[in-house]
Design a protein around this motif. Sequence first.
Motif: not given
Length: 737
Positions: A92-108, A120-124
């Motif tokens: 969740l922390k990584g997802t929100e960080s990417y959203l604030d920095l570049v506006g996108d986040a992806f879970w594989y 499994e879930i991986w943050l790309l």
Amino acid sequence: MGLFDFLKKKEFNPRIFSSLTSHSAPIMKGEDYLRAYKGWVYTCVKAIADEVGTLDLILQTRKNDQWQDVDQHIILDLLNNVNGFNTFSDLLKGTESYLDLVGDAFWYLPKGDKTNKPIEIWLLNPIKITIVKSAEKIIGGYIFHNERGDKIPLETSEVIRFAEFNPTSRFNGLGALQAAAVAVDVDRYSAEWNKNFFFNAAIPSAVLETEEDLTDEQFERLKQEWNDRYTSLDNAHKLAILQAGLKYKPAQLSQKDMEFLEQRRFSRDEILAIFRVPKTILGITEDVNRANAEASEYVFAKRVVQPKMQFITERLNEFLLPMFGLDDRFWRFDFESPVPQNRELELKENETGLRAGYMTINEVRGNEGLDPITNGDQVFIPFNLYPVGGTETKSVVKVTKQTQDEKHREFVNKRVRFLVTEIKKQSPEFKRVLDKIIRQIAERIADFTKAINKDAVDDLISLIYETEDGDLLIVKEQTFRTLQRSFVKGGTASMGTLGVDNPFNATNERAVEWLDQHALETAKSVNGTIKERAAEIIREGVRDGFSNKEISDFIVELTDEVTPANADRIARTEVVRGYAEGSLEAYRQSGVVIGKTWLTAGDDRVEEDCLMNEDDGAIPLNASFSSGNSAPPEHPNCRCVLVPYTGNELELTMFDKLEARIKEELDRVSITIDKQLREGRQEAKDEATGILTEAKKEAKKIVSESVKEAKLEKKAILKDLTKIREEALETKYGKEE
């Protein structure tokens, strides 16, 4: 002669402008946004991400038009163990960080070969993702560029994309950093300029003037010597000596002229405003007091954190649930709101209500979860705080059924609301325990290797009770924890209400014995109910020809059909019981309470036994009410409460009432015993008569059978004698002939 006058007279030499060339600030793109994760950007992004990382997802299913929490499910197992390197909070922390920095986040989400469900879930890294556009689906897939340079194609069915709204592109999100790019650049360049200020001795780019022409060799030598002697931190503030008519002309403003500090504050505030992070969240205390600090935290949680949690939750409802075949009409994720209660507002409302005369003291105490006090239901007006309707307050109030209703009815309702909070906490814990027992039973049934037939019923049922002691201990421990928690809360609150200085003792022998004994009784009842239901399912399953695996699945379904209601009922009953017993124990320890009264919720749902207990009025602490209970609850889901009695002019009447009730009870018991004796004598007589009749019948039957056997035996003997006689006569007469 000035610089430009000098230039007019001389031929153009481009070397003069080598240190004066102006450049436009580069525009951030791609990984520049990730590299900008420092300074105020870092503190803002991390403050938001840390809060979002506390998101506690609750899986719910709809049954009977009501959403019920689900504690065990394969999708929860995935979220509790997203992969071998990260926790769900990290994700969740990584997802929100990417959203604030570049506006996108992806879970594989790679899927299992057999189940075809995510395992499994991986943050790309969103910078490494290329979106494959499609005329039909808009997004046809994704290409991930790994660190080795490989291009890995990904299907849309194995990726969940989070994107902030971007008005200029449907394929790229717009992060807060992108919106704050100019402010971030200004702040970054200001910081670098300030760094260079110390490194370059506060001497910005300048011009050295001379009326003479310089050869290339002279130009390079002068430049080298100047840099060696007057630049870098070690050469700060050294005296410069110019020869051959050289003149030094600064070409930039000083820090003061630039209002450097004010510029940096302005840039900081602009960045914080775009990220919507209050200063107090980052530990900045300028222009901050306690009032606006608490308000800032409330606004941050409500306007920033909660919407971001809601955004992630909605994306999971839309895209993760279908991956497990869950229909979003009957399944959903929910979460606990991070917005804190406005405690100051609650206190102010209580204070205003009390001072304005539209709330009583006991109503305020009820809001705070405290017991009522004597004379606490009178309404006061502001003028000298006189009671409404008079200026005198009697020190002795007659305790009757009517005054009890008037004094405590509203308190009963508020006490119930207070207990509801604890019940909501304990109900999922009981459900977890019940589900564990049921699943263990189901696993043992599934592993059964014998043929499933009528002869196997007893063997299957014996598996239910294979871990009886362990199952009993699991339920007992949970019940004990619930009772103890409510017991301590009830006792502590009651001691505070009574104004007793001594602390509540929840570890005395009487209290511990009651907690242990009642926890065991509840555990036996609960455990027995579950296993009886499982045994019933086994009998029905064998009768209908189901396999052991199918019977096991039917037992697992109990976790959805039976345990939610049972868990809620058990939690409600035990929380109320623990709280009431804790209050009763506090009354015993107080030294000021001599009696107790039973109060109902006062509506049409109150049971008859509870009303009867309420009619008892005040009774001694160690006595039992008419139903036989010493304190609530009288039945499952009982909403009654126990109220202390500190004594007044009706004290003698109270004991007279008790004595009369005891005499009435003795009379009733005596009558019952006489009736039972009469019935017993008649039953004994009837039983003896029945035995005698049966004995006569049996004796007659035996005699009849004996006579019959004797006749048959006689007949056989006579037949044998006749034969012997005939043989003898034949022998005799044969010889004579």
